[in-house]
Write a protein that holds these residues in place. Structure first.
Motif, PDB file in Angstrom:
ATOM      1  N   UNK A  30       0.849  -1.267  -0.036  1.00  0.00           N
ATOM      2  CA  UNK A  30       0.067  -0.044  -0.011  1.00  0.00           C
ATOM      3  C   UNK A  30       1.075   1.288   0.131  1.00  0.00           C
ATOM      4  N   UNK A  31       0.958   1.882  -1.131  1.00  0.00           N
ATOM      5  CA  UNK A  31       1.434   3.322  -1.090  1.00  0.00           C
ATOM      6  C   UNK A  31       1.136   4.280  -0.409  1.00  0.00           C
ATOM      7  N   UNK A  32      -0.119   4.163   0.277  1.00  0.00           N
ATOM      8  CA  UNK A  32      -0.518   5.431   1.011  1.00  0.00           C
ATOM      9  C   UNK A  32      -1.544   6.536   0.334  1.00  0.00           C
ATOM     10  N   UNK A  33      -2.379   6.957   1.017  1.00  0.00           N
ATOM     11  CA  UNK A  33      -3.106   8.089   0.191  1.00  0.00           C
ATOM     12  C   UNK A  33      -2.606   9.359   0.747  1.00  0.00           C
ATOM     13  N   UNK A  34      -1.225   9.736   0.344  1.00  0.00           N
ATOM     14  CA  UNK A  34      -0.349  10.615   0.731  1.00  0.00           C
ATOM     15  C   UNK A  34      -0.340  12.010  -0.114  1.00  0.00           C
ATOM     16  N   UNK A  35       0.273  12.904   0.287  1.00  0.00           N
ATOM     17  CA  UNK A  35       0.312  14.288  -0.376  1.00  0.00           C
ATOM     18  C   UNK A  35       0.718  14.012  -1.706  1.00  0.00           C
ATOM     19  N   UNK A  36       1.872  13.167  -1.884  1.00  0.00           N
ATOM     20  CA  UNK A  36       2.444  13.112  -3.342  1.00  0.00           C
ATOM     21  C   UNK A  36       1.384  12.431  -4.204  1.00  0.00           C
ATOM     22  N   UNK A  37       0.607  11.595  -3.721  1.00  0.00           N
ATOM     23  CA  UNK A  37      -0.624  10.857  -4.427  1.00  0.00           C
ATOM     24  C   UNK A  37      -1.560  12.053  -4.998  1.00  0.00           C
ATOM     25  N   UNK A  38      -1.874  13.005  -3.974  1.00  0.00           N
ATOM     26  CA  UNK A  38      -2.680  13.924  -4.418  1.00  0.00           C
ATOM     27  C   UNK A  38      -2.130  14.914  -5.536  1.00  0.00           C
TER      28      UNK A  38
ATOM     29  N   UNK B 208      -9.504  22.983  -5.577  1.00  0.00           N
ATOM     30  CA  UNK B 208      -9.777  21.485  -5.197  1.00  0.00           C
ATOM     31  C   UNK B 208      -8.572  20.870  -4.823  1.00  0.00           C
ATOM     32  N   UNK B 209      -7.285  21.064  -5.382  1.00  0.00           N
ATOM     33  CA  UNK B 209      -6.007  20.202  -4.923  1.00  0.00           C
ATOM     34  C   UNK B 209      -5.866  20.744  -3.506  1.00  0.00           C
ATOM     35  N   UNK B 210      -5.814  22.153  -3.264  1.00  0.00           N
ATOM     36  CA  UNK B 210      -5.602  22.547  -2.058  1.00  0.00           C
ATOM     37  C   UNK B 210      -6.535  21.938  -1.094  1.00  0.00           C
ATOM     38  N   UNK B 211      -7.905  22.158  -1.105  1.00  0.00           N
ATOM     39  CA  UNK B 211      -8.706  21.288  -0.375  1.00  0.00           C
ATOM     40  C   UNK B 211      -8.309  19.865  -0.074  1.00  0.00           C
ATOM     41  N   UNK B 212      -7.943  18.975  -1.257  1.00  0.00           N
ATOM     42  CA  UNK B 212      -7.690  17.864  -0.837  1.00  0.00           C
ATOM     43  C   UNK B 212      -6.306  17.673  -0.078  1.00  0.00           C
ATOM     44  N   UNK B 213      -5.425  18.342  -0.289  1.00  0.00           N
ATOM     45  CA  UNK B 213      -4.201  18.311   0.412  1.00  0.00           C
ATOM     46  C   UNK B 213      -4.368  18.523   1.643  1.00  0.00           C
ATOM     47  N   UNK B 214      -5.278  19.710   2.058  1.00  0.00           N
ATOM     48  CA  UNK B 214      -5.427  20.133   3.360  1.00  0.00           C
ATOM     49  C   UNK B 214      -6.244  18.850   4.167  1.00  0.00           C
ATOM     50  N   UNK B 215      -6.977  18.261   3.606  1.00  0.00           N
ATOM     51  CA  UNK B 215      -7.597  17.255   4.405  1.00  0.00           C
ATOM     52  C   UNK B 215      -7.049  15.921   4.397  1.00  0.00           C
ATOM     53  N   UNK B 216      -6.022  15.978   3.712  1.00  0.00           N
ATOM     54  CA  UNK B 216      -4.962  14.658   3.871  1.00  0.00           C
ATOM     55  C   UNK B 216      -4.000  14.848   5.126  1.00  0.00           C
ATOM     56  N   UNK B 217      -3.617  16.265   5.192  1.00  0.00           N
ATOM     57  CA  UNK B 217      -2.522  16.522   6.196  1.00  0.00           C
ATOM     58  C   UNK B 217      -2.972  16.412   7.695  1.00  0.00           C
TER      59      UNK B 217
END
Lengths: 281, 281
Positions: B133-141, B272-281
């Motif tokens: 599992x590579x992770x639902x990470x910032x780099x994925x986003x 949209x990207x920032x929102x997703x990144x924000x919700x991952x962190x």
DNA sequence: CATATGTTTCTTATGTATAAAAAACGGGGG
DNA sequence: CCCCCGTTTTTTATACATAAGAAACATATG
């Protein structure tokens, strides 16, 4: 294992199982099985805690290629052959059970293969109703190249921004050397281009890694690898042109001039696209 | 079938098996099985060549949701839950057998699911050694949005070139209406946005069909569908912003001004990207 | 003869079993 | 204590079996 033994002398002692494991990149279980086989054939003598080479293995001792390939890989080859030999036209329905019978394997494996193969965009699944072969058509090639152009132009542009010290410049140098070498001997080695092509494009793409782009490279590699295995027309000339285009792109990259890079990249992709379209028609 | 019967009166005759088959979109075999079940429960009476409604089926007669879902779909849900609940961190090794035990299904199904799931870029297969599992990470986003931006900018630009008579302009109109409706009732219906979002982006992309872009839409839809199912933070506000950005993009598209379109599109994707990144962190 | 249903056949979806490979465990010798 | 090898356990790869669904065929009825 045969290759390893051939580097050693008669009567020499084999490395430890762990060393062999590391060298061969498999598990110790597998190493032990191979050693047992060699013991049974009298190639080596297994003493306590060590194995001595009793006689050099002969080439025909090697397992036939077919036995060493995973069934899943055989299925891939069989399927590609089925598809590209022209047994299938666009719209053909694919039947898991029938393919399994035709290829002489279990349905499970065929099913698994089709699932993996889906990503190449050539087949489509319909719930509870099997698969449809969409055809290796002109529109497939066009859609493929639309994406390819986006991805490669993006990567090529990012190249120009790399610092002087970056190790890719060295890699580009050796890539150029490999191209020149191949070009010099093109008449004899034109079939080696396919692999070089894939390596070249992967190098360019790798400057800024993106898993989706990398995954798309697999699609491209598959298309070229298999398609041109069944379409040898003009292969030598085609590859020679491509090599020259690659060299032009390498030069453009080293110039760091975005306009130049764009032009060389687009030129190469356009020509590759036309070649593919031409060979499909 | 229950829904169909509820539109009919007691004592009425059911449509023919073939008619039901067409209406329900399944095979006649399945229709017959359901009818047999209803007969057994006394809801209908099967006479020669016709079936009469004897009593209205009650809601609790419906098969529980779980029984009507294909096992493969259940596995998908279970896996997403496992992944997004946080049981898995980047680098976690995925074990087919263990997952199968955990989810209470056969290993075959888990294996098939993982094979299909591979295309989302969140897991990776290693020959003979399972999955990582590579992770639902910032780099994925980030990688996801890099591609998404390329694809959507491309489609949005192609929009401007469409002729006036194209039916998409009508569709865009009704898309705008749907957005305005949702916006007016945002407090109550903000959860409906996810589906509208997917439909909107698919409409834009569909102007110039490309199977690889369409396949990528699945990735995006999956990410948003499941990720935000487990991350409800600021959901209402987030969706409200997105709706407004969509409306701006619709306006830009209708203006046919490429610069405007580019700006609106990039603005939306960035947010949209920032929102997703924000919700991952 | 057209349409409806009863019946059979075939395909996909899912479960279980076995083989091959990998990994873990454990004792023994340097 | 570390490495080596014999052994056991666990996992993936593949085969086979059954259930659910789809499609084809056959028969009956108006």
């Amino acid at each position: 294992m045969i290759d390893i033994i051939r580097t050693l002398d008669l009567g020499a002692e084999l490395p430890s199982e762990n060393a062999l494991r590391a060298q061969l990149g498999v598990s110790r279980t597998t190493v032990r099985k191979v050693l047992a086989g060699m013991s049974a054939r009298g190639i080596i003598i297994s003493e306590a805690h060590r194995r001595i080479i009793r006689e050099q293995p002969r080439q025909k001792e090697r397992y036939p290629k077919k036995e060493t390939l995973a069934i899943s890989e055989q299925v891939e080859t069989s399927f590609m052959e089925w598809m590209l030999r022209g047994d299938a036209c666009p719209g053909t329905e694919i039947n898991e059970a029938e393919l399994a019978r035709k290829f002489g394997v279990a349905t499970t494996i065929v099913r698994e293969f089709l699932n993996r193969f889906q990503k190449y965009g050539l087949i489509e699944k319909r719930q509870n109703a099997g698969w449809v072969f969409k055809g290796f058509t002109a529109s497939f090639a066009l859609e493929l190249f639309e994406i390819r152009e986006m991805f490669e132009m993006r990567s090529a542009r990012l190249f120009a921004a790399l610092p002087d010290g970056s190790p890719v410049w060295k890699q580009i140098q050796s890539m150029r050397a490999a191209h020149l070498e191949l070009l010099a001997d093109i008449d004899a080695r034109f079939q080696d281009f396919s692999e070089l092509d894939s390596r070249f494009h992967r190098l360019i793409t790798a400057v800024a890694p993106n898993r989706f782009i990398e995954s798309f490279q697999d699609v491209i590699a598959m298309v070229f690898h298999y398609h041109y295995q069944w379409n040898k027309r003009d292969e030598r000339a085609r590859n020679e042109v491509a090599i020259k285009e690659h060299l032009a792109l390498i030069e453009a990259l080293e110039s760091r001039n975005i306009a130049l890079i764009d032009r060389a990249c687009r030129l190469h992709l356009t020509s590759a696209r036309e070649t593919l379209l031409h060979s499909i028609a």
